[in-house]
Design a protein around this motif. Structure first.
Motif, PDB file in Angstrom:
ATOM      1  N   TYR A   1      25.315  46.444  45.453  1.00 59.02           N
ATOM      2  CA  TYR A   1      26.303  46.620  44.389  1.00 59.02           C
ATOM      3  C   TYR A   1      25.714  47.478  43.264  1.00 59.02           C
ATOM      4  O   TYR A   1      24.570  47.304  42.860  1.00 59.02           O
ATOM      5  CB  TYR A   1      26.726  45.264  43.835  1.00 59.02           C
ATOM      6  CG  TYR A   1      27.828  45.336  42.803  1.00 59.02           C
ATOM      7  CD1 TYR A   1      29.139  45.563  43.183  1.00 59.02           C
ATOM      8  CD2 TYR A   1      27.537  45.172  41.451  1.00 59.02           C
ATOM      9  CE1 TYR A   1      30.158  45.625  42.241  1.00 59.02           C
ATOM     10  CE2 TYR A   1      28.543  45.222  40.501  1.00 59.02           C
ATOM     11  CZ  TYR A   1      29.849  45.453  40.904  1.00 59.02           C
ATOM     12  OH  TYR A   1      30.842  45.510  39.966  1.00 59.02           O
TER      13      TYR A   1
ATOM     14  N   GLY B   1      31.018  42.758  54.033  1.00 55.49           N
ATOM     15  CA  GLY B   1      31.375  43.011  52.645  1.00 55.49           C
ATOM     16  C   GLY B   1      32.583  43.928  52.525  1.00 55.49           C
ATOM     17  O   GLY B   1      33.285  44.201  53.499  1.00 55.49           O
ATOM     18  N   ARG B   2      32.804  44.386  51.295  1.00 61.49           N
ATOM     19  CA  ARG B   2      33.938  45.274  51.024  1.00 61.49           C
ATOM     20  C   ARG B   2      33.405  46.553  50.403  1.00 61.49           C
ATOM     21  O   ARG B   2      32.541  46.524  49.524  1.00 61.49           O
ATOM     22  CB  ARG B   2      34.944  44.582  50.097  1.00 61.49           C
ATOM     23  CG  ARG B   2      35.702  43.447  50.790  1.00 61.49           C
ATOM     24  CD  ARG B   2      36.307  42.480  49.783  1.00 61.49           C
ATOM     25  NE  ARG B   2      37.277  43.126  48.911  1.00 61.49           N
ATOM     26  CZ  ARG B   2      38.575  43.284  49.217  1.00 61.49           C
ATOM     27  NH1 ARG B   2      39.030  42.859  50.388  1.00 61.49           N
ATOM     28  NH2 ARG B   2      39.396  43.842  48.370  1.00 61.49           N
TER      29      ARG B   2
ATOM     30  N   ARG C   1      34.105  50.347  48.589  1.00 66.49           N
ATOM     31  CA  ARG C   1      35.048  51.160  47.820  1.00 66.49           C
ATOM     32  C   ARG C   1      34.812  52.627  48.179  1.00 66.49           C
ATOM     33  O   ARG C   1      33.731  53.181  47.950  1.00 66.49           O
ATOM     34  CB  ARG C   1      34.868  50.940  46.322  1.00 66.49           C
ATOM     35  CG  ARG C   1      35.813  51.803  45.472  1.00 66.49           C
ATOM     36  CD  ARG C   1      35.705  51.513  43.990  1.00 66.49           C
ATOM     37  NE  ARG C   1      36.292  50.221  43.649  1.00 66.49           N
ATOM     38  CZ  ARG C   1      35.596  49.156  43.319  1.00 66.49           C
ATOM     39  NH1 ARG C   1      34.272  49.202  43.301  1.00 66.49           N
ATOM     40  NH2 ARG C   1      36.198  48.018  43.024  1.00 66.49           N
TER      41      ARG C   1
ATOM     42  N   ALA D   1      32.067  47.183  46.829  1.00 69.68           N
ATOM     43  CA  ALA D   1      33.130  46.660  45.966  1.00 69.68           C
ATOM     44  C   ALA D   1      32.826  45.260  45.462  1.00 69.68           C
ATOM     45  O   ALA D   1      33.512  44.765  44.560  1.00 69.68           O
ATOM     46  CB  ALA D   1      34.460  46.671  46.715  1.00 69.68           C
ATOM     47  N   GLU D   2      31.810  44.596  46.033  1.00 71.18           N
ATOM     48  CA  GLU D   2      31.475  43.229  45.636  1.00 71.18           C
ATOM     49  C   GLU D   2      29.979  43.124  45.361  1.00 71.18           C
ATOM     50  O   GLU D   2      29.180  43.922  45.875  1.00 71.18           O
ATOM     51  CB  GLU D   2      31.862  42.251  46.755  1.00 71.18           C
ATOM     52  CG  GLU D   2      33.358  42.257  47.065  1.00 71.18           C
ATOM     53  CD  GLU D   2      33.681  41.391  48.267  1.00 71.18           C
ATOM     54  OE1 GLU D   2      32.779  41.166  49.097  1.00 71.18           O
ATOM     55  OE2 GLU D   2      34.832  40.948  48.380  1.00 71.18           O
ATOM     56  N   ARG D   3      29.599  42.137  44.558  1.00 69.20           N
ATOM     57  CA  ARG D   3      28.192  42.000  44.162  1.00 69.20           C
ATOM     58  C   ARG D   3      27.273  41.658  45.327  1.00 69.20           C
ATOM     59  O   ARG D   3      26.057  41.821  45.230  1.00 69.20           O
ATOM     60  CB  ARG D   3      28.064  40.943  43.061  1.00 69.20           C
ATOM     61  CG  ARG D   3      28.728  41.375  41.767  1.00 69.20           C
ATOM     62  CD  ARG D   3      28.389  40.455  40.604  1.00 69.20           C
ATOM     63  NE  ARG D   3      28.964  40.952  39.361  1.00 69.20           N
ATOM     64  CZ  ARG D   3      28.405  41.887  38.599  1.00 69.20           C
ATOM     65  NH1 ARG D   3      27.242  42.405  38.952  1.00 69.20           N
ATOM     66  NH2 ARG D   3      28.997  42.279  37.488  1.00 69.20           N
ATOM     67  N   THR D   4      27.839  41.183  46.420  1.00 69.91           N
ATOM     68  CA  THR D   4      27.021  40.870  47.601  1.00 69.91           C
ATOM     69  C   THR D   4      26.662  42.121  48.389  1.00 69.91           C
ATOM     70  O   THR D   4      25.884  42.050  49.342  1.00 69.91           O
ATOM     71  CB  THR D   4      27.764  39.896  48.524  1.00 69.91           C
ATOM     72  OG1 THR D   4      29.075  40.418  48.805  1.00 69.91           O
ATOM     73  CG2 THR D   4      27.901  38.533  47.848  1.00 69.91           C
TER      74      THR D   4
END
Length: 224
Positions: A135, A156-157, A159, A188-191
């Motif tokens: 991230y 994960g996601r 972007r 897109a996520e902190r993971t």
């Protein structure tokens, strides 16, 4: 080439001169048709290939027709653009590449905050990678370069910004786009996120893997 050679007058300024350390006249018989065949196999115009190799289109045209003798640095630049080797350009037998890459042989390599594993054979015009994006890493780097890119989100996601449009990709989603479209990738996520990535590696004649700036060296202009 001597000053008396009439071809010298129409050479664009800035092109490298002939190099006596380059291939012999006999080797040119193999080099010239190989240059044209490899360029067409890569689906590159004369102008695009010349630009990527740091040559003028007129100079590359003369190399393809055997009217100029390439130097070794010139052959190295052209070979990198086409994802091949100088040996193949010279018509030498190229050892067969192993089609299988074992997981144990995929060593992690950090670059610009990302971690990637080479998932395909080296020396090809198309590069396959497995990538982990933490991230906040490289999210502001916009890329524009010749070629195509394909990615598939594993964890994960992700972007993905293409031009003025932002897409958020979940596991199982994929994208395939022209690299001349301004683009950037970020988790897109902190993971963080992990994805599979394939690109045609046309953006730089000196890049081996293009994933943003590694510590201590400039960015070769690579992955989104």
């Amino acid at each position: 080439m001597s000053p008396a050679d009439p071809r010298a007058a129409d050479e664009p300024s800035g092109d490298p001169p002939d190099d006596p350390s380059g291939p012999s006249s006999a080797e040119l018989h193999a080099v010239a048709p190989q240059l044209r065949a490899l360029r067409r196999r890569a689906s590159l115009t004369l102008e695009a290939a010349a630009r990527a190799a740091g040559l003028s289109p007129a100079h590359l045209s003369r190399l393809e027709t055997g009217r100029r003798q390439p130097s070794l640095p010139m052959l190295l630049a052209v070979a990198r653009v086409y994802g091949t080797t100088v040996s193949e350009l010279l018509g030498e037998t190229v050892p067969e590449r192993d089609a299988v890459v074992r997981a144990a042989d995929m060593d992690p390599t950090p670059a610009g905050g990302w971690t990637y594993w080479q998932a395909g054979a080296p020396g090809r015009g198309m590069q396959a990678l497995r990538v982990h994006v933490p991230y906040g890493s490289q999210g502001d780097i916009v890329r524009v370069h010749p070629g195509e890119e394909w990615l598939y989100v594993v964890e994960g996601r992700l972007r993905l910004r293409l031009g003025d449009t932002v897409h958020v990709l979940a596991p199982g989603d994929s994208a395939h786009f022209d690299s001349l479209t301004p683009h950037r990738i970020a988790a897109a996520e902190r993971t963080g996120a992990a994805f599979l990535f394939v690109h045609t590696l046309l953006q730089s004649p000196t890049a081996a893997l293009c994933l943003g700036p590694a510590a201590g060296r400039p960015d070769p202009g690579g992955t989104s």
